[in-house]
Design an enzyme around this catalytic site. Structure first.
Site, PDB file in Angstrom:
ATOM      1  CE  LYS A 170      33.502  72.833 -62.282  1.00  0.00           C
ATOM      2  NZ  LYS A 170      33.989  71.476 -62.559  1.00  0.00           N
ATOM      3  CD  GLU A 196      23.699  73.304 -61.779  1.00  0.00           C
ATOM      4  OE1 GLU A 196      23.118  72.880 -60.780  1.00  0.00           O
ATOM      5  OE2 GLU A 196      24.908  73.110 -61.988  1.00  0.00           O
ATOM      6  NE  ARG A 197      26.715  66.516 -65.857  1.00  0.00           N
ATOM      7  CZ  ARG A 197      27.821  67.138 -65.472  1.00  0.00           C
ATOM      8  NH1 ARG A 197      27.802  67.880 -64.380  1.00  0.00           N
ATOM      9  NH2 ARG A 197      28.943  67.040 -66.157  1.00  0.00           N
TER      10      ARG A 197
END
Length: 466
Positions: A170, A196-197
């Site tokens: 993605k 988000e990481r």
């Protein structure tokens, strides 16, 4: 113990439960309104911003913290700011990364913007009325990615969802769309990292910097290590920045990675606030939260549009999950990423039969484009039937007509793969931008049988059909 003197605009902390802080005020008149910002200072001298979420008996405002509540003291003074969360907007924000409060987190110094705007809508309908009527004219947005332009065309001011489980690409697809659209259309973008990481956010920043796209965009991060209040509010911050660019009569792309994390953060806040969850475990305010965000995405008659491209994580690859279904309601196009296609090496791994687009209409894309797209979908549907038969009895047992269709479908499937500019390091192949006309021509040639004599391997990972 001596009583601490407090002003009418000051409260004091009476309880902390994770990211939820209860603040007591002297009187009902002193209670801040919902979404108003309060400020306090922790024991180690850190400024903590709180957003009022609920009013409770005893003049208590239950608030959601925008950063860690570690070292918040009991009876610590809490000051009313008098406004909601406001973030700086302006050209000074281009190329910068901010958090939910609009504070820079890229170590590039402060943002000296002339203007600040509230991230919350307040009365949604009044706000929309002030912004002007929605533009009814449909204008195609060419992405340069063959399978998207052919089967799931994007319009300016539309909302597109990229659905998929973990590890299906993605984020890579979103990065390629930024690369193609922003460079070709001379527009601007706002990237909103919701949950988000840290690694992903860092990689994206350096990737955009390397491709010299960063000065054309603004970035907002509410990362995975932050409290749910920050992850939930960051979507509204990103939308506020996008609306600022839109009001300059510019086309703006709003990328959200990942909108499911926005719902997830809302569910965490709802649980911490003590609300009774719905039957499926999500927050009872799920529908209103998703609609309030999506109704802000639109084109205006005065010019300027916000086009949203949202990554949607699908928990356990279950497309019937309530959060995913709720998001579906507001999307014009849905692109489902398939794990099976990843295993077959077909990138981008968009499943043409599971995905759909409301923009694929002859009045929007034109009769020729529509006819070619429908012929391609019909071919893929027939191919799926034949593929099951071939896996049992072999290709030699098919009739001549079925075998021809089967082979053309495989060539078309390969033709709709594409080397990405942002994946050149991994694939070793130069990225390609393919126009809509080149995509339609290539598809027509394959379906008409013009290239029947060529092996299917020649169509894999190419740009336009030579």
């Amino acid at each position: 113990m001596a009583r601490v003197a407090r002003t009418e605009q000051e409260g004091w902390t009476v309880g902390v439960q994770g990211p939820v802080v209860d603040v007591k005020f002297a009187s009902t008149e002193a209670l801040p309104s919902i979404y108003e910002v309060l400020e306090t200072v922790t024991q180690d001298g850190r400024r903590l911003v709180l957003e009022v979420a609920e009013h409770h008996p005893g003049n208590i405002a239950r608030c959601v913290a925008m950063s860690s509540t570690l070292n918040v003291q009991r009876s610590a003074p809490v000051k009313r700011v008098g406004t909601g969360i406001e973030v700086p907007v302006g050209d000074e924000c281009y190329g910068r990364i901010v958090n939910v409060l609009g504070e820079p987190i890229d170590r590039q110094g402060p943002i000296h913007a002339q203007e600040k705007r509230a991230i919350r809508l307040g009365d949604l309908h009044k706000q929309l009325a002030r912004r002007g009527a929605q533009n009814g004219h449909a204008e195609l947005l060419e992405t340069g990615i063959k399978i998207i332009d052919l089967l799931f065309p994007m319009l300016k001011g539309s909302k597109t969802g990229i659905l998929g489980g973990a590890g299906l690409g993605k984020s890579v697809l979103i990065l390629e769309l930024i690369q193609h659209i922003v460079e070709r259309h001379q527009g601007a973008f706002v990237f909103t990292g919701v949950g988000e990481r840290l690694r992903e956010g860092n990689e994206l920043y350096h990737e955009l910097k390397e491709h010299k796209i960063l000065p054309k965009g603004m970035m907002v991060y509410g990362q995975m290590n932050e409290p749910p209040g920050a992850r939930f509010g960051v979507a509204a911050t990103g939308m506020t920045l996008a609306e600022y660019i839109q009001r300059q009569n510019k086309e703006v792309l709003l990328f959200i990675d990942n909108i499911f994390r926005f719902i997830q953060a809302g569910a965490e806040i709802s649980t911490l606030l003590g609300r009774v969850p719905s039957e499926t475990g999500y927050q009872p305010t799920l529908a209103s939260e998703v609609s309030e965000f999506h109704e802000r995405i639109r084109s205006l008659e005065a010019g300027g549009s916000v086009t949203a491209i949202e990554a949607v994580y699908v928990p356990a690859d279950d497309l019937t999950d309530l959060a995913v279904v709720t998001i579906f309601t507001y999307l014009d196009s849905i692109m489902v990423l398939s794990r099976e296609r990843v295993q077959m090496g077909l990138y981008p791994c968009i499943d043409p039969l599971l995905s759909s687009s409301g923009n694929l209409d002859p009045d929007i894309v034109g009769a020729r484009h529509y006819a070619t797209a429908m012929a391609a979908l019909k071919t893929f549907a027939k191919y799926e039937e034949l593929r099951r038969i071939v896996s049992v009895i072999g290709i030699d047992e098919l009739s001549k007509a079925d075998r021809t269709l089967y082979e053309r479908a495989r060539k078309l499937q390969n033709f709709l793969t594409q080397p990405f500019i942002v994946a050149e390091v991994f694939s070793g192949m130069k990225g390609e931008y393919v126009t809509v006309e080149q995509t339609i021509q290539g598809t027509d040639r394959i379906l008409s049988g013009e290239v029947d004599d060529q092996p299917e391997q020649q169509f894999y990972m190419i740009g336009a059909l030579k």
